[in-house]
Design an enzyme around this catalytic site. Sequence first.
Site, mmCIF file in Angstrom:
data_model
loop_
_atom_site.group_PDB
_atom_site.id
_atom_site.type_symbol
_atom_site.label_atom_id
_atom_site.label_comp_id
_atom_site.label_asym_id
_atom_site.label_seq_id
_atom_site.Cartn_x
_atom_site.Cartn_y
_atom_site.Cartn_z
ATOM 1 N N ASP A 104 -7.996 -0.932 -3.038
ATOM 2 C CA ASP A 104 -8.381 -0.193 -4.235
ATOM 3 C C ASP A 104 -8.071 -0.849 -5.579
ATOM 4 O O ASP A 104 -8.952 -1.068 -6.391
ATOM 5 C CB ASP A 104 -7.722 1.190 -4.221
ATOM 6 C CG ASP A 104 -8.019 1.955 -2.945
ATOM 7 O OD1 ASP A 104 -8.706 1.407 -2.057
ATOM 8 O OD2 ASP A 104 -7.576 3.108 -2.830
ATOM 9 N N GLU A 133 2.800 3.899 5.523
ATOM 10 C CA GLU A 133 1.551 3.280 5.095
ATOM 11 C C GLU A 133 1.758 1.824 4.666
ATOM 12 O O GLU A 133 0.937 0.958 4.925
ATOM 13 C CB GLU A 133 0.997 4.112 3.923
ATOM 14 C CG GLU A 133 -0.373 3.740 3.448
ATOM 15 C CD GLU A 133 -0.830 4.643 2.290
ATOM 16 O OE1 GLU A 133 -0.006 5.445 1.783
ATOM 17 O OE2 GLU A 133 -2.000 4.547 1.894
#
Length: 843
Positions: A608, A808
């Site tokens: 991102d 994550e």
Amino acid sequence: MVGPISTVALTFLLLLLQISTAGSIATNEQDHDNIVNEYNQATDKSLLWGPYRPNAYIGIRPRLDRSLISGLFWFNSDSMDNLNKIRHYCDQSLDFQGFGWERYDPRIGGEQVFKDNEFKLDLRTYFVKNQEDGNWALRVKGTPRAGFENSATSLVFYTGLESDDPDNDILLSSFGTPKNGLDKGESVKLLGSNSAFGEFEIEITDGPTTNKHKSIPSKQMLDSSLDPSKTHYLSLRVPNDNVWRAEEIFQVLIQESVQKLVQDFPDPKLNPDSNSLLQLRDLQGFEGNLHFVQKTFVGEFEFDIIFNVEKSEDKFQAENLGVKINDTLKQFDSKFNNKIKLQPPFQNVDKYEKFAKEILSNLLGGIGYYHGDHLVDRESEFNEETYEKIQLKGESEGPFTLFTASPSRTFFPRGFYWDEGFHLIPMLQYDMDLTLEILKSWFDLIDEDGWIAREQILGEEARSKVPTEFQVQSPKIANPPTLMLVFESLLKRVAAATDTDADTASFNQLGDIDSPIDVEKFDDITTTKTDSGISQTDIFNGESHLKHPQLMMDYAREIYPKLQTHYEWFRTTQRGELEEFEREPTYPTEAYRWRGRTFTHCLPSGLDDYPRAPIPDIAELNVDLISWIGVMTRSMKEIAKLLDMEDDYQRYSRIEKEIMQNIQDLHWSDKEKTYCDVSVDGNDEDMFVCNKGYISLFPFLLKQIDASNLSNLKHIVELISNPKELFTNYGIRSLSRQNKFYKTGEDYWRSPIWYNINYLILDSLKHYTNDYATEELFQLANKTYTQTRLNLVNNAFKHWKKTGYLYEQYNDVNGSPKGAKHFTGWTSLIVSIMAMPESLVRN
Ligand SMILES: *[C@@H]1O[C@H](CO)[C@@H](O)[C@H](O)[C@H]1NC(C)=O
Ligand SMILES: *[C@@H]1O[C@H](CO)[C@@H](O)[C@H](O)[C@H]1NC(C)=O
Ligand SMILES: *[C@@H]1O[C@H](CO)[C@@H](O)[C@H](O)[C@H]1NC(C)=O
């Protein structure tokens, strides 16, 4: 390139000869149809029931669009406040010392544990199935922590029948609605019928006599129907697609009951026990398709929920469940040991084996079945002058169905296109057929333009977890096509399996079978072998496609046209500009740009906030994207080869070559000695955008470096192994420490360590083993590979021990966990990493 192509041409000729002389095509076709039907039926049975609502701690449904939806939730009932702390949907803010599957296989079941620190309770559930008849059972066991033996735990099981044929599909209690609850030892029995299961029964037992129900003096209950020592039952009617709201409905029912008590007993000196106030009671005399059963225990407890199909001759009973559970866990252990070969130093070490089993089980336990509509904006255009973020306006499309794993049960409990390819890598090692079922489900979603939405938010239950602004998908947006990587690998495994009688499970890694498919041998087997049918063992092992390669051929042929559309969609919608900016690489077409970036983000790329060209421009060319298109091309080439599509094969080979050359021509910076994005400066002159880190590694990560440019490997390996740039003691960081954007902004992909990319790094270091030009370079690659593999496993293991979770991402300076918790999506690639060789060996 000349050599291999002419060999292939020869192979095609040989194949033509073979086909024209083959005599028994008719019988083969018949056999073949039988095998396909047999496989489909056996698979539907094997995978019918499961915890396919991974967003719920305990949520069971079949792989059917509208059917029986069940779940269980719990809370401590000693305080009224706990009505807002119901444990139902996975929530990473709850104080748990970890939760999830310790052992689980979607074909047989497994065990799950919830270590609830706040409520001082350890809950363990066992899920088992009888595949042949479609029965299942859930055993629930609770153990309070020491010193909390008198705390009360209330557990609520719910089950609701959704149906497109409500006049004929029914689910009701066998005893009406007892107003005052059921006595100790009494089971609740529900009887049902629908077209999928015929007649069936659900029994909720009261467990062994050692169970202690919470009991309180009658003056503390205001109303005798609120005795917590009884089992409480209530049913009511809800419309389709609303059973998942059971928790909310339960809360409303309790609130109504409490309001009624306040009205009926206004005396403020009365001090009723919360354990009684929190019991279900049926004020309105409801009856319907959604059923609740509530039990409140103190001390250790156990009870069962048993679903039996009426015509089954092998029904589950509470008495035989213990044996079945033990068998199931043993079966899991043996399948795991057969399939996942951990390599030194993790081999035969109990703690690592337990770690690997848990990770894999949680990846498999994250598999869900989703059905419903989603929101798509086919109108809005991205403004390629201002690059402002636009708010998409969604229209409902569908309903669609998806069978998929998920990145994180607490945070991302739904399908993500780019994550999924990574999920399937460890899964492929464990159960190939299951992996293919998931791939098929995704490929089914390719629309007529060739597009798949990158985030799959199907139905209200899935939407409830996503903020409105992120719910709408745009068919202009792409996402890394990781699924093609897996499909290619799957085809190669099947092809390789036909080539050897040896234990096929030893094809452990994607990278082990980088060689092209040997079409000739493959075809020999698929056209001449007479088939003996699908065995239960093939199904259990997930090896039907290995044992019956024609199944694979059949699917490849069926899906090929759709994959072509998908591929062409990528190439046309994400094309980059060459002519307009007078760029002249060797080949005039192959250049790509992600659509839909903004000043700060390139969400389509998956990375991102990774720094890109500072000012977005239509002149931009993205090196990660062209590498992904290269992978797609390579996959399409292999499939075309398998299917004897010679023209297509030639075309994909040509494009593949052009892409590899253009990567060199357009994206390699001789000055920076790395691969870079490209854009233009204020005078419209080309400039490299070189932010060293994951993006600059993509041609290497996706094996898109042309044989003539292997000298670039030196710079890549040096970049990866240099602690001043990317190397850390916890894995390879996402952005170089030297980069000016290092640890700036959101710092999402600007320093942390991500396991998906680290897996690709290890796989590529290994892939190029024989291509390192000098012994010195090989030694550097070997050292980097060996250490990084250890660093990745050791750091994740350490934090898993401490917190009970995988994460994550991890901090690149001290290894501490970051981002979403319980991230057994692509972080579960640790299992594959543990199964990779300990170090590199040249031959
Ligand atoms: C199942 O296994 C557990 C642990 O090994 C054992 O304690 C238990 O007795 C077994 N139960 C049955 C019914 O075999
Ligand atoms: C390798 O890459 C360079 C730089 O991009 C390019 O000019 C060259 O044609 C490629 N091939 C060889 C053999 O160097
Ligand atoms: C690769 O590195 C490992 C660990 O440093 C070492 O044990 C092994 O001998 C090396 N392999 C070769 C072929 O040098």
